[in-house]
Enzyme design. Structure first.
Site, PDB file in Angstrom:
ATOM      1  N   ARG A  33     -10.573  -4.369  -7.683  1.00  0.00           N
ATOM      2  CA  ARG A  33     -11.743  -3.561  -8.045  1.00  0.00           C
ATOM      3  C   ARG A  33     -12.723  -4.285  -8.962  1.00  0.00           C
ATOM      4  O   ARG A  33     -13.919  -4.019  -8.940  1.00  0.00           O
ATOM      5  CB  ARG A  33     -11.277  -2.258  -8.697  1.00  0.00           C
ATOM      6  CG  ARG A  33     -10.673  -1.271  -7.707  1.00  0.00           C
ATOM      7  CD  ARG A  33      -9.882  -0.196  -8.401  1.00  0.00           C
ATOM      8  NE  ARG A  33      -8.679  -0.741  -9.008  1.00  0.00           N
ATOM      9  CZ  ARG A  33      -7.999  -0.149  -9.984  1.00  0.00           C
ATOM     10  NH1 ARG A  33      -8.423   0.997 -10.480  1.00  0.00           N
ATOM     11  NH2 ARG A  33      -6.894  -0.696 -10.472  1.00  0.00           N
ATOM     12  N   GLY A  57      -3.356  -7.314 -10.189  1.00  0.00           N
ATOM     13  CA  GLY A  57      -3.200  -6.076 -10.929  1.00  0.00           C
ATOM     14  C   GLY A  57      -3.761  -6.138 -12.336  1.00  0.00           C
ATOM     15  O   GLY A  57      -3.266  -6.897 -13.175  1.00  0.00           O
ATOM     16  N   CYS A 103       0.839  -1.206   0.000  1.00  0.00           N
ATOM     17  CA  CYS A 103       0.000   0.000   0.000  1.00  0.00           C
ATOM     18  C   CYS A 103       0.870   1.251   0.000  1.00  0.00           C
ATOM     19  O   CYS A 103       1.774   1.377   0.834  1.00  0.00           O
ATOM     20  CB  CYS A 103      -0.916  -0.005   1.220  1.00  0.00           C
ATOM     21  SG  CYS A 103      -1.979   1.453   1.317  1.00  0.00           S
TER      22      CYS A 103
END
Length: 341
Positions: free
Chosen positions: A230, A208, A96
């Site tokens: 996401r 990713g 992060c």
């Protein structure tokens, strides 16, 4: 070590997104996906309201707790708490890039300190019996990615890491926002594939930019698992394909409508405990993306779920917008004039 099957598919830890409501719904879509909490810092676990921060429904299992921190002793203590709460795994955040983790000198900052990461892993492994894993980037800022990733991986594995989850992008700690860090740095899947070839006995999953099942299946030719972020949130229908296409098992629900029906008892239980409907349904806004009525579904939930006293009838009414639109489209196709020759 975790098995290849255990890490074959996972939903990434996402701040403000993968809370207990989100995870419960995702579990209704896939029984085999490995689920992860939002990151919790060691300070929050050791000193915070553990019940509020860490409690989960057993239905969510297998569930991993992601920890943020850089002090081996504190990570060991927090990992022990996670084990007491019966999490299936503890995952160390080494990826992060937010200001919060930079200020605390953990997260992606740890890519620069592989020896410290090794010490952190060893401390946690010594403290708990559950698996300890690492989620990392391929480097930060001006690091040479191959050198940075291999050094981090080798230290982690040497100190007992049970699996590696690699976000195949660099993180830029200066100059890019956390949001930009999810998209702007180029992806380097081939580097993660080389890492897997170098460490054939270590379970390695890639993360990713993967948004479609065909992409996921392609990556599984090179690595042991895929972690998506996401895409699982913005298009949860993807999870309905996971069990059948990746594990050869039937999906737990036939379609998204059935999944919502299965979710209703949970929603009702949470409402009786004082939870607001909007806190639950915010995770469903991407549910019918691409389907007729999806926009009306989102609009209705956004406007009505926030009202005081909103209940399951609000959710059902929003879903009915999609059901009705799908029915209208089907009826229109039935009455289309036949082609003439």
């Amino acid at each position: 070590m975790l098995t290849n099957q255990e890490i074959r598919f996972a939903v990434a830890p996402m701040m403000d997104w993968t809370d207990r409501h989100c995870r419960y719904f995702h579990r209704l879509l896939s029984r085999r996906a490995r689920l992860y909490t939002e990151m919790l810092t060691t300070g929050a676990v050791i000193h915070g309201d553990r019940t509020r921060l860490m409690a989960f429904d057993p239905f969510e299992q297998p569930l991993a707790l992601q920890l943020g921190g850089a002090e081996p002793a504190e990570l060991a203590k927090a990992a022990s708490v996670a084990e007491d709460f019966r999490y299936s795994e503890v995952n160390l955040n080494v990826g992060c890039p937010s200001d919060r983790v930079q200020n605390g000198a953990f997260g992606a900052c740890l890519m620069r300190e592989p020896a410290l990461v090794g010490d952190c892993i060893k401390a946690m492994k010594d403290a708990v019996a559950i698996p300890v894993t690492v989620k990392c980037r391929i480097g930060v800022d001006d690091q040479e990615p191959e050198q940075a990733l291999f050094a981090l991986a080798e230290e982690s594995v040497a100190n007992g890491a049970d699996a590696l989850f690699v976000h195949a992008r660099k993180a830029w700690l200066k100059g890019l926002s956390p949001k930009e860090n999810r998209d702007v740095p180029p992806l380097d899947y081939a580097l993660v594939h080389r890492l897997k070839r170098a460490l054939p006995d270590v379970p390695i999953a890639i993360n990713g930019g993967l948004t479609r099942m065909a992409q996921i299946e392609e990556q599984l030719n090179f690595v042991d698992g895929v972690m998506i972020g996401r895409a699982a949130y913005h298009d949860p229908a993807l999870l309905l394909e996971v069990d059948s296409r990746l594990f050869g098992e039937a999906a737990p629900t036939a379609d998204l409508f059935e999944a919502v029906d299965a979710f209703l008892p949970y929603v009702e239980r949470q409402l009786t405990k004082g939870e607001r409907l909007a806190a639950i349904t915010r995770h469903l806004l991407g549910l019918f993306v691409g389907m007729p009525g999806a926009r009306s579904f989102r609009r209705r939930l956004a406007l009505e779920a926030i009202k005081p006293g909103a209940g399951v009838e609000t959710l059902l009414g929003a879903v009915d917008e999609v059901r009705a639109a799908v029915a209208r489209l089907a009826a229109a196709k039935l009455v289309e004039p036949a082609e003439t020759g």
